[in-house]
Design a protein around this motif. Structure first.
Motif, short mmCIF file in Angstrom:
data_model
loop_
_atom_site.label_atom_id
_atom_site.label_comp_id
_atom_site.label_asym_id
_atom_site.label_seq_id
_atom_site.Cartn_x
_atom_site.Cartn_y
_atom_site.Cartn_z
N TRP A 79 0.84 -1.21 0.00
CA TRP A 79 0.00 0.00 0.00
C TRP A 79 0.88 1.26 0.00
CZ3 TRP A 79 -5.07 0.44 -0.93
CH2 TRP A 79 -5.91 -0.65 -0.70
N CYS A 135 2.22 2.00 -3.32
CA CYS A 135 1.19 2.58 -4.21
C CYS A 135 1.01 4.06 -3.90
CB CYS A 135 -0.15 1.87 -4.01
SG CYS A 135 -0.23 0.24 -4.74
N PHE A 136 0.89 4.38 -2.62
CA PHE A 136 0.72 5.80 -2.25
C PHE A 136 1.92 6.61 -2.75
CE2 PHE A 136 -1.87 4.06 1.50
CZ PHE A 136 -3.07 4.25 0.84
N GLN A 160 3.83 5.98 -5.33
CA GLN A 160 3.75 6.16 -6.79
C GLN A 160 2.83 7.32 -7.15
OE1 GLN A 160 2.78 3.15 -9.64
NE2 GLN A 160 4.03 1.60 -8.62
#
Lengths: 329, 329, 329, 329
Positions: free
Chosen positions: A288, A291-292, A294
């Motif tokens: 997670w 992802c954040f 990115q």
């Protein structure tokens, strides 16, 4: 954009207990097993240790071997000020001066051990430093004790960082370093440049903080964000869940400001995966967070994001966030 | 033991509205009527005014006559930074510099008016200074604006006190001066000796503060408790109820430390008696506070109270409190 | 998968006031202007009205023309039980029987008007039905009054739906229909098939409900979800913000279960865009909801989602959600 | 007025652990030692036991001797559905049918043992029955399982009472029997007259309940208050402190309605005196409760109290309460 560096508190891949399931929700793991489990998670660079639980004067050699075996950096040591009977009524703010003295000397011991293991940061979590009942504490005097003890630790080696982690409550009903501002006041009172703050995502939520604001406040008042603990929660209690499992936009904003402010420390996981396999739960947190990162990286390169923030226009911010979160909608 | 001095925010004896009952729960009262109503309450020495609502450049004479007629001191003026459309998106932290400038010049005007009315304190309530949505504020810059504006006001007359009232939320979803610690950091950043803090009992509860601790923290960090607003609530929202109607022991502890710390300012009521007669509701607050004062005075003369606090023994504290609260049981 | 049908509470595109900014954060709009503003938002099929504010016996013709002009369905009427002085101390639970009777007859009037306008649902919001202070209510008797009045309304036309919206507090400090379970008990006590419940997303959050669970509970106990109000909040208060601006995964789960359970009613916006342009703020809510719908639709067609839910495996659920939210990561 | 009958959960006078201090804040006590410690507290008539911790099929004889030795009644047995690894993911709502079956058969075993020990009530605390993460539960099905298992237990002996204790969270982040209303719905679904509810004061506070209202709601909907657990807390978490140490007026109102409603069951203490001597902490709870009872008894004989409640006048209620709490002021 430079990537964040991730570390794991060793016990996160172990077994968890609570006040009802005192024997633990699963069978225990040895220190070596936990190291091996962390090594099985993609993208971990550092390890964070709790004294008594993972590191003592007696197993330094073992821990050193483990760190080397898997090529982990020591992200931090958390001195145990909360898990042994002696700390039951406080460490730095125990009403017993002998206990306060021991709390300080234990930190110093952990500074020495940290250096031996290549570390440069102690993250203090004063979980027992506070009070439970009305009319059982002289608030001024006890905050003073905290500041004295903290200063004493900082002066032990001015090139070594001491970072204080705050939390409004648990295990005490009321803690002295209760939120980012309360703790900043104490840190500033020491006057020590090597003294800073650890933000735990879930602790900050319990304090009704917007974590993006908390990390920015620390940037503003002297670049005092020294360390980070990541997890997630419903906001009312320190649920210590997988980071990103509950909060999305606020986590994204936190990572955005963290990177914008040039944070250089480790980003540790700090979870209690009671009913999950700890290895998988920590791995999820890292996925997670990546992802954040990115999305935050793309936002940081997009000039219009800054403009929206400066406009303060909530409907523009809403549309912008939707376009970043749901680019396919 | 010297008695506390009580004052009343004038609107407390008027009519209250909320976002649903926009026309008010009862018919409105004029300024003169409200003065008369306060005069009918036993034990009030001072009046606190909100600009625009009760005091403007245009009715200074009227207000002066009223104060004199009933022999009231001016406890404080609260400059309106929250009730006119211009303040909708902030006063000291408006993204529009012209609004920030007006916020400061309005405070200065109220300092002048205060002095004309014999007052020596402005209590600022920055209700609109904060933000609502993620990604709509640069937290560092906006806190900086707040501190600059505050400092500018303090420098206008270094012999006149400027006090900042904090609150975690409402009307903004998130406020900058959110709790006692956050506000202390800002107050200290101004470097002004005439800058301090107003504690509102209900606001502190929403911030999960123990008010006895909050007032003590202000004593510790420079004797910065300048003013007090009293009311009560269930703890989750600023219910603005009759002080003492919900909390008993925590109120007693607050009064105990207030007096022990030698607080010398006014103790104002700050209520929203939506469905009650405001005069009676304010009178009730005063009666409860006087009861707490009586018990606190007895405790302050009792050496064993201090000993219990210093022992930190919760069962002793419990027994002691029971003996003070239920002497006949 | 069939699409959800969206409606807008008319006042959402108007001006908002609160207890401090009593004159409103912006200039007011007429009913016609608000209709025009809603018509400018993409994807709205229905309008929800509040009596006194938008609809009275006197402007039925005007409202009918407006509905027809823009081809809107009447989603619901909310009888005003909260905004006029008569309701200050309760409607169905007023201690004054005459007020209770008026509360019932006002509902009946609105049922008649609804039918004239093509509607089939009254959404009751008993905002003033509760209490503020301890020792001011006989809880058993007052709940009984609520149930009697509710039953009376339901019996007026058994083919017309009466739906009760719950909220733990505000404007009363404590409300009788405080959460989904409390309200279900009352609804069931009426024994009326045409009696159901309106879930307001933000109200449910204040009650520490997981809204996906709340809508499912209503499915389980008799398919009692009659209506929905959408907005968002930080969870501690009814912030009435843009839906999706704060919560992501929980909103997605709510839409998932809503569609899985075959919800057929309207989905209304219910916001207080104090500092935003209401038209834009409502449009944002709709855009977020449509995104959640898109993702939920894909999840509903994916057999493995059901399997993950049934496994209860949190790390699998985490990975699944990440793949749906960040398909590009 | 008949006096309330007090009982003590045996472990309250033992040692407490939490997730950090896993070894306990003090040294452990044997069952015999705990019995002796309870016997040293004034005014205790009954004992409440937790299976596995205090009572198993193997020590029935020992427990029986202890009850007889001190002339204690068995107030209740709480079957362990929370403290052994098998229950980690739920008892009545485990996704594993074998676990659900064991949860039921364990209750039946405890019914048999209770009867052997002279008891007539099982108090179920379904601490693990709920969920932690989004998308990990089918809420309808799992509530159904709970109701089936509960019904099965109730049908085992229709003359034996089964009482369900609710709590919004902990140890699960979200529990199915989360508040008094949610639990009442489940209890009613069983259709069993011997099925009722245990109110824990602190659990109700976390659910934002006014406990006086909760016990009255149970009276209204079928006289379903079967058992009570007393403690106190700051309201945000199950702090399990000395009853009366935090709340005064709300506790008084609870006792008032309890007695007015003719409650006939036991009133147990349920505390976690981590840092206190358990015996003293329990004794304090009893002393506070007896004080509240004394005042409540006087209020119940005072006709004007009833009149004030029926008037709903908050300022009258305030004055009345002050006169009862501070008769000497």
């Amino acid at each position: 954009m430079e990537k964040l560096r991730y570390s794991v508190i060793l016990g996160n891949v172990g077994s968890c207990a609570d006040r009802y399931m005192m024997g633990g929700y699963s069978n225990p793991f040895t220190v070596e097993q936990m190291f091996e489990r962390v090594a099985g998670i993609d993208g971990v660079e550092g390890i964070e240790l709790v004294s008594d639980w993972h590191i003592t004067a007696k197993n330094v050699k073992l821990v050193k071997e483990q760190l080397e075996k898997y090529n982990f950096k020591l992200a931090s040591i958390i001195p145990d000020h909360f898990g042994e009977m002696v700390w039951g009524k406080g460490a730095f703010t125990s009403k017993d001066k002998k206990v306060r003295d021991k709390a300080v000397s234990d930190v110093k011991e952990m500074i020495d051990i940290s250096k031996e293991l290549g570390g440069n940061l102690i993250s203090l979590w004063p979980g027992q430093d506070g009070y439970d009942y009305y009319f059982t504490a002289d608030y001024m005097e006890e905050r003073g004790w905290f500041e004295e003890c903290l200063k004493d630790c900082c002066n032990y080696d001015k090139n070594f960082k001491i970072s204080v982690e705050y939390k409004p409550k648990e295990p005490r009903n009321r803690s002295y370093p209760s939120n980012v501002y309360s703790t900043l006041l104490m840190v500033r009172e020491t006057g020590c440049a090597n003294c800073g703050i650890t933000v735990d995502y879930g602790h900050a939520l319990v304090a009704y903080e917007n974590v993006a604001e908390s990390v920015s406040v620390l940037k503003k008042y002297g670049n005092k964000l020294f360390h980070l603990h990541m997890n997630d929660s419903y906001g009312y209690w320190d649920d210590d869940m997988i980071a990103g499992s509950i909060h999305t936009i606020p986590y994204l904003e936190t990572i955005y400001w963290l990177k914008k402010n040039g944070y250089e420390g480790f980003v540790s996981t700090d979870q209690y995966p009671y009913r999950e396999d700890g290895q998988k739960a920590v791995a999820e947190t890292l996925e997670w967070l990546k992802c954040f990162e990115q999305v935050a990286d793309r936002m940081l390169e997009d000039q219009s994001v800054e403009e929206v923030i400066r406009s303060g226009d909530a409907t523009q911010a809403s549309a912008m966030l939707r376009s970043y979160l749901f680019p396919l909608c």
